[in-house]
Design an enzyme around this catalytic site. Structure first.
Site, short mmCIF file in Angstrom:
data_model
loop_
_atom_site.label_atom_id
_atom_site.label_comp_id
_atom_site.label_asym_id
_atom_site.label_seq_id
_atom_site.Cartn_x
_atom_site.Cartn_y
_atom_site.Cartn_z
N TYR A 86 -112.42 29.58 49.38
CA TYR A 86 -113.41 30.14 48.47
C TYR A 86 -114.52 29.10 48.36
O TYR A 86 -114.45 28.14 47.60
CB TYR A 86 -112.77 30.41 47.10
CG TYR A 86 -113.76 30.81 46.03
CD1 TYR A 86 -114.76 31.75 46.27
CD2 TYR A 86 -113.70 30.25 44.76
CE1 TYR A 86 -115.66 32.10 45.30
CE2 TYR A 86 -114.59 30.61 43.77
CZ TYR A 86 -115.57 31.53 44.04
OH TYR A 86 -116.48 31.89 43.07
N HIS B 76 -115.99 42.31 44.79
CA HIS B 76 -115.86 42.20 46.25
C HIS B 76 -114.89 43.28 46.73
O HIS B 76 -114.09 43.82 45.95
CB HIS B 76 -115.31 40.83 46.66
CG HIS B 76 -116.22 39.69 46.38
ND1 HIS B 76 -116.79 38.92 47.38
CD2 HIS B 76 -116.67 39.16 45.21
CE1 HIS B 76 -117.54 37.97 46.83
NE2 HIS B 76 -117.47 38.09 45.51
N ASP C 21 -114.08 34.00 51.10
CA ASP C 21 -115.44 34.16 50.59
C ASP C 21 -116.22 32.90 50.97
O ASP C 21 -116.05 31.85 50.35
CB ASP C 21 -115.39 34.35 49.07
CG ASP C 21 -116.77 34.52 48.46
OD1 ASP C 21 -117.77 34.49 49.20
OD2 ASP C 21 -116.85 34.68 47.22
#
Length: 512
Positions: free
Chosen positions: A153, A301, A194
């Site tokens: 992330y 998301h 991500d």
């Protein structure tokens, strides 16, 4: 086949509440895992810390899980990887630098990190942004190989905080060093999660209007990391391939993240910042497909994933980082109950129960004699009847029955309510209605008075594009207008060419 899925869930409880409104975490977690049907599921932005992690979140039947927590802030960042028991990893490690790795069960292969100080490496890992799991896989020709999955992330670069852009780029650099160090060691590598950067203009809804889109530092870093490759031939530069663009090179409006404030998901007005990146050999030889799942709700998301033409060879035992080995879940940590209740009760000596000692027998005789001496002696008349039992006090005697039959019944006429004439009843009803109407009029008068004094909220202005009531927003960005309110069109954000999207209406709110 091996199915790998990644999802930024924006708080691990968000999709669980969507799946199970009754807040049954065990059922909700199982439903999420069943719905995504991933052999390996990588989650980002879990926003859970070690002290807030519960057993239903951490341990799910049929899976083994691994968490990395933020050590700086509570309810911030964090990643987790759930592996089916059939895809149990041989090693697992938290962080990219190796500073958080245990003495055994780690992945290894760190590369040259001399450009980083120990403080910088620890700061990059302390936000809980990376988790590595290493798996054995078997290819279609029967060969066993090693696959390392890096669940990341990546940081967001806040325009108002330039130091966060520096932090983001240093995290990118550390990620690339670690991933590229694993390749010469004989491991295939997948980076997924991500990345917080839309790589190409096709990956962003408004790239044309963004200033210096191609010159963004994050996009330039991705240019160096990735190969420009379609799955049929030709490659250049980077060691990794964007799996989705490999299979869908010209697919437009393929977004994975949308603004919840503007409701942009309704019109698919977002960006693609979630990726599955594989090393070139792995993608060209084993990847069968890469996909997005925009229909899956529960976060800002959507999940992304890939299917590999390999089978997993599970490890016989989970690595030490597995959550089932945490003391609070493995049963080795003492609970408060242990301090309140003795686990074992000391047995009473047999001698005190079966055969009293001579000293104890002497004390018993003395006590018995003392009791006989102070107990009053009953009379002979009472002793001839014997001792009464407890049940005798609940059975009525014959004398009581005779006494009860001689009781006089009360006068029933005195208990009957006297009848009231109908004219008096009607009069009371009319009088009550008049009082209720008077009270209602008085209440309405008070309400109208206070409405005239206070005024109440003003009606929302109508937007110029659609003539519909606007919504009020607040300026949160630091500056002279911070905290001020303004009105904008209530429709979701979208392209200017779409008449159903938000118009450009803007109006400052008057200070009260």
């Amino acid at each position: 086949m091996l199915r790998v899925v990644s999802w930024n869930i924006n708080g691990i409880r968000s999709p669980l509440q969507a799946e199970e409104p009754n807040n049954c975490t065990t059922v909700a977690m199982a439903r999420v895992l069943d719905r995504l049907d991933a052999d390996i599921l990588c989650l980002q932005e879990t926003k859970v810390t070690r002290d807030a992690l519960t057993e239903p979140l951490a341990i799910t039947e049929g899976y083994n899980s691994y968490f990395s927590f933020s050590r700086n802030r509570s309810g911030y960042s964090g990643v987790a990887t759930f592996c089916k028991d059939g895809a149990t990893p041989v090693a697992a490690e938290e962080g990219l630098s190796g500073l958080l790795a245990p003495q055994n069960g780690d992945v290894g292969c760190y590369g040259n990190m001399d450009e980083f100080s120990q403080e910088e490496l620890r700061a990059l890992d302390n936000e809980g942004r990376a988790l590595l799991t290493q798996h054995k896989i078997r290819t279609w020709d029967g060969k066993e190989k090693i696959l390392t999955i890096i669940n990341v992330y990546c940081p967001h670069a806040d325009p108002g905080r330039p130091e966060r852009l520096t932090f983001k780029m240093r995290f990118y650099r550390l990620l690339q060093i670690r991933a590229e160090a694993l390749l010469p060691a004989g491991s295939h590598v997948i980076i997924l999660g991500d990345l917080n950067t839309a790589h190409r203009p096709i990956d962003h809804w408004d790239a044309v209007n963004l200033e210096c889109f191609e010159e963004d530092p994050g996009r330039r870093w991705m240019d160096g990391l990735l190969s420009k490759l379609d799955c049929q031939g030709g490659s250049q530069v980077g060691a990794f391939i964007d799996a989705y663009r490999c299979f869908h090179p010209k697919q437009e409006r393929a977004f994975t993240c949308w603004s919840t404030i503007t409701g942009a998901r309704r019109l698919n007005y977002g960006s693609r910042i979630d990726y599955v990146l594989g090393d070139r050999t792995l993608v060209t030889d084993t990847f069968q497909d890469s996909f997005l799942l925009p229909e899956v709700m529960g976060s800002d998301h959507c999940p992304v994933g890939a299917v590999l033409n390999v089978s997993s060879v599970p490890a016989k035992q989970c690595p030490p980082l597995c959550t089932r080995f945490l003391p609070e879940f493995s049963g080795t940590q003492l609970k408060i109950l242990h301090f309140l209740v003795h686990p074992k009760q000391e047995p009473v000596p047999k001698q005190s129960v079966l055969q009293p000692s001579s000293q104890t027998q002497g004390q018993m005789r003395q006590n018995k004699a003392h009791v006989h001496s102070i107990r009053p002696r009953p009379s002979r008349a009472g002793s001839s009847k014997g001792q009464k039992k407890l049940i005798n006090y609940f059975q009525p005697s014959s004398s009581r029955l005779q006494a009860s039959t001689n009781l006089e019944l009360p006068n029933l006429r005195a208990l009957v309510t006297p009848k009231i004439p109908e004219d008096k009843v009607m009069g009371k009803g009319v009088e009550g209605q008049a009082k209720d109407a008077e009270a209602k009029d008085e209440k309405e008068l008070r309400t109208s008075f206070w409405k005239s004094v206070l005024g109440g909220p003003l009606p929302m202005p109508l937007c110029g594009g659609h003539g519909e009531p606007c919504v009020m927003r607040t300026v949160k960005k630091a500056g002279p207008n911070q905290g001020h309110h303004f009105y904008v069109c209530s429709r979701p954000r979208g392209p200017s060419t779409d008449p159903s999207s938000r118009c450009n209406f803007f109006l400052w709110s008057r200070p009260s």
